[in-house]
Design a protein around this motif. Structure first.
Motif, mmCIF file in Angstrom:
data_model
loop_
_atom_site.group_PDB
_atom_site.id
_atom_site.type_symbol
_atom_site.label_atom_id
_atom_site.label_comp_id
_atom_site.label_asym_id
_atom_site.label_seq_id
_atom_site.Cartn_x
_atom_site.Cartn_y
_atom_site.Cartn_z
ATOM 1 N N ASP A 157 -52.524 -92.922 -11.911
ATOM 2 C CA ASP A 157 -53.570 -92.411 -12.799
ATOM 3 C C ASP A 157 -54.956 -92.732 -12.254
ATOM 4 O O ASP A 157 -55.873 -91.907 -12.320
ATOM 5 C CB ASP A 157 -53.430 -93.000 -14.204
ATOM 6 C CG ASP A 157 -52.165 -92.554 -14.900
ATOM 7 O OD1 ASP A 157 -51.645 -91.473 -14.549
ATOM 8 O OD2 ASP A 157 -51.689 -93.287 -15.783
ATOM 9 N N ALA A 158 -55.115 -93.931 -11.707
ATOM 10 C CA ALA A 158 -56.409 -94.312 -11.145
ATOM 11 C C ALA A 158 -56.755 -93.439 -9.934
ATOM 12 O O ALA A 158 -57.913 -93.028 -9.771
ATOM 13 C CB ALA A 158 -56.394 -95.786 -10.743
ATOM 14 N N PHE A 159 -55.766 -93.113 -9.106
ATOM 15 C CA PHE A 159 -56.023 -92.228 -7.969
ATOM 16 C C PHE A 159 -56.363 -90.823 -8.443
ATOM 17 O O PHE A 159 -57.246 -90.172 -7.895
ATOM 18 C CB PHE A 159 -54.824 -92.175 -7.025
ATOM 19 C CG PHE A 159 -54.860 -93.233 -5.954
ATOM 20 C CD1 PHE A 159 -55.808 -93.181 -4.946
ATOM 21 C CD2 PHE A 159 -53.952 -94.268 -5.960
ATOM 22 C CE1 PHE A 159 -55.845 -94.149 -3.961
ATOM 23 C CE2 PHE A 159 -53.974 -95.240 -4.979
ATOM 24 C CZ PHE A 159 -54.919 -95.185 -3.972
ATOM 25 N N TYR A 160 -55.661 -90.327 -9.462
ATOM 26 C CA TYR A 160 -55.967 -88.999 -10.001
ATOM 27 C C TYR A 160 -57.384 -88.957 -10.571
ATOM 28 O O TYR A 160 -58.116 -87.981 -10.377
ATOM 29 C CB TYR A 160 -54.968 -88.588 -11.078
ATOM 30 C CG TYR A 160 -53.644 -88.113 -10.541
ATOM 31 C CD1 TYR A 160 -53.562 -87.228 -9.481
ATOM 32 C CD2 TYR A 160 -52.455 -88.549 -11.110
ATOM 33 C CE1 TYR A 160 -52.359 -86.787 -8.994
ATOM 34 C CE2 TYR A 160 -51.235 -88.112 -10.628
ATOM 35 C CZ TYR A 160 -51.190 -87.237 -9.573
ATOM 36 O OH TYR A 160 -49.986 -86.798 -9.094
ATOM 37 N N GLU A 161 -57.788 -90.003 -11.275
ATOM 38 C CA GLU A 161 -59.141 -90.048 -11.824
ATOM 39 C C GLU A 161 -60.191 -90.033 -10.718
ATOM 40 O O GLU A 161 -61.205 -89.348 -10.810
ATOM 41 C CB GLU A 161 -59.332 -91.279 -12.711
ATOM 42 C CG GLU A 161 -58.708 -91.141 -14.060
ATOM 43 C CD GLU A 161 -58.978 -92.334 -14.943
ATOM 44 O OE1 GLU A 161 -59.638 -93.313 -14.492
ATOM 45 O OE2 GLU A 161 -58.524 -92.303 -16.093
ATOM 46 N N ARG A 162 -59.940 -90.794 -9.662
ATOM 47 C CA ARG A 162 -60.884 -90.819 -8.537
ATOM 48 C C ARG A 162 -60.948 -89.446 -7.878
ATOM 49 O O ARG A 162 -62.037 -88.976 -7.518
ATOM 50 C CB ARG A 162 -60.465 -91.872 -7.525
ATOM 51 C CG ARG A 162 -61.419 -91.968 -6.353
ATOM 52 C CD ARG A 162 -60.978 -93.029 -5.362
ATOM 53 N NE ARG A 162 -61.854 -93.076 -4.234
ATOM 54 C CZ ARG A 162 -61.724 -92.325 -3.143
ATOM 55 N NH1 ARG A 162 -60.762 -91.454 -3.052
ATOM 56 N NH2 ARG A 162 -62.557 -92.442 -2.145
ATOM 57 N N ASP A 163 -59.796 -88.801 -7.712
ATOM 58 C CA ASP A 163 -59.789 -87.468 -7.110
ATOM 59 C C ASP A 163 -60.576 -86.472 -7.949
ATOM 60 O O ASP A 163 -61.367 -85.685 -7.422
ATOM 61 C CB ASP A 163 -58.353 -86.969 -6.933
ATOM 62 C CG ASP A 163 -57.632 -87.671 -5.796
ATOM 63 O OD1 ASP A 163 -58.295 -88.323 -4.982
ATOM 64 O OD2 ASP A 163 -56.386 -87.560 -5.745
ATOM 65 N N VAL A 164 -60.368 -86.499 -9.264
ATOM 66 C CA VAL A 164 -61.079 -85.577 -10.140
ATOM 67 C C VAL A 164 -62.581 -85.848 -10.076
ATOM 68 O O VAL A 164 -63.389 -84.913 -10.016
ATOM 69 C CB VAL A 164 -60.555 -85.663 -11.592
ATOM 70 C CG1 VAL A 164 -61.478 -84.955 -12.561
ATOM 71 C CG2 VAL A 164 -59.160 -85.073 -11.674
ATOM 72 N N PRO A 202 -59.021 -86.295 -17.757
ATOM 73 C CA PRO A 202 -59.908 -85.214 -18.186
ATOM 74 C C PRO A 202 -60.658 -84.587 -17.006
ATOM 75 O O PRO A 202 -61.022 -85.261 -16.052
ATOM 76 C CB PRO A 202 -60.878 -85.906 -19.144
ATOM 77 C CG PRO A 202 -60.856 -87.334 -18.737
ATOM 78 C CD PRO A 202 -59.490 -87.609 -18.193
ATOM 79 N N VAL A 203 -60.858 -83.276 -17.110
ATOM 80 C CA VAL A 203 -61.579 -82.530 -16.087
ATOM 81 C C VAL A 203 -62.853 -81.985 -16.719
ATOM 82 O O VAL A 203 -62.799 -81.309 -17.741
ATOM 83 C CB VAL A 203 -60.713 -81.380 -15.543
ATOM 84 C CG1 VAL A 203 -61.488 -80.551 -14.533
ATOM 85 C CG2 VAL A 203 -59.438 -81.929 -14.912
ATOM 86 N N PHE A 204 -64.007 -82.285 -16.135
ATOM 87 C CA PHE A 204 -65.316 -81.866 -16.642
ATOM 88 C C PHE A 204 -65.484 -82.214 -18.125
ATOM 89 O O PHE A 204 -65.866 -81.381 -18.933
ATOM 90 C CB PHE A 204 -65.555 -80.368 -16.424
ATOM 91 C CG PHE A 204 -65.805 -80.015 -14.999
ATOM 92 C CD1 PHE A 204 -66.923 -80.492 -14.336
ATOM 93 C CD2 PHE A 204 -64.919 -79.213 -14.307
ATOM 94 C CE1 PHE A 204 -67.160 -80.171 -13.013
ATOM 95 C CE2 PHE A 204 -65.155 -78.885 -12.987
ATOM 96 C CZ PHE A 204 -66.265 -79.364 -12.337
ATOM 97 N N SER A 205 -65.183 -83.442 -18.455
ATOM 98 C CA SER A 205 -65.288 -83.889 -19.832
ATOM 99 C C SER A 205 -66.399 -84.933 -19.944
ATOM 100 O O SER A 205 -66.560 -85.776 -19.065
ATOM 101 C CB SER A 205 -63.960 -84.497 -20.291
ATOM 102 O OG SER A 205 -64.111 -85.111 -21.542
ATOM 103 N N PHE A 206 -67.122 -84.883 -21.043
ATOM 104 C CA PHE A 206 -68.138 -85.909 -21.280
ATOM 105 C C PHE A 206 -67.495 -87.253 -21.616
ATOM 106 O O PHE A 206 -68.145 -88.286 -21.576
ATOM 107 C CB PHE A 206 -69.075 -85.493 -22.414
ATOM 108 C CG PHE A 206 -70.035 -84.422 -22.015
ATOM 109 C CD1 PHE A 206 -71.070 -84.696 -21.134
ATOM 110 C CD2 PHE A 206 -69.908 -83.142 -22.510
ATOM 111 C CE1 PHE A 206 -71.967 -83.712 -20.762
ATOM 112 C CE2 PHE A 206 -70.802 -82.153 -22.138
ATOM 113 C CZ PHE A 206 -71.829 -82.430 -21.259
#
Length: 147
Positions: A75-82, A132-136
């Motif tokens: 999850d941490a890698f996915y967040e960094r990628d996003v 989240p993608v492009f989320s505040f």
């Protein structure tokens, strides 16, 4: 690769030098010094010490080491990628925005699969654990305010 190879035979000292080292990529921030150090680690503590030397991976490792928040290292890698892919739209006159668009669409599909699996398995308390993608409300935008 080192984290997932601690249980199987890849963690044997003889296998570390040959097989595990061949599984590591020959590009990126860790190459060449980091990949050779990662090939020699035998447990999670050693892995943490090696990753602390590389700032871009130290924060991701700290998420795993803390174990809180219910986040895995994936999850941490996915967040960094996003986060990095969202930054591709900040520049102009490059093709990186197209690549980022496709990769962010893939993340949206992963999010939809996660949500639908949570609904099917009646795990509604887990449904908000997507990236989240492009989320505040994204963790890297926690300090920003809506305009």
């Amino acid at each position: 690769i080192p984290l997932n190879s601690f249980g199987p035979p890849l963690n044997d000292p003889a296998m570390r030098a040959s097989d595990r080292k061949r599984l590591s990529p020959a590009v990126g921030h860790l190459y060449p010094a980091g990949t050779s150090m990662l090939a020699d680690v035998g447990d999670e503590d050693e892995l943490g010490r090696v990753l602390e030397l590389f700032p871009q991976y130290a924060s991701i490792w700290n998420v795993h080491a803390a174990g809180g928040d219910g986040k895995s290292i994936d999850d941490a890698f996915y967040e960094r990628d996003v986060q990095m892919l969202e930054l591709a739209f900040e520049g102009q006159m490059h093709y990186g925005a197209f690549y980022a668009y496709v990769k962010l669409k893939e993340q949206e599909i992963r999010n939809l699969v996660w949500i639908s699996e949570c609904i099917l398995q009646q795990q509604k308390e887990e449904i908000n654990k997507f990236v989240p993608v492009f989320s505040f409300h994204a963790p890297w935008r926690a300090g920003s305010k809506r305009r």
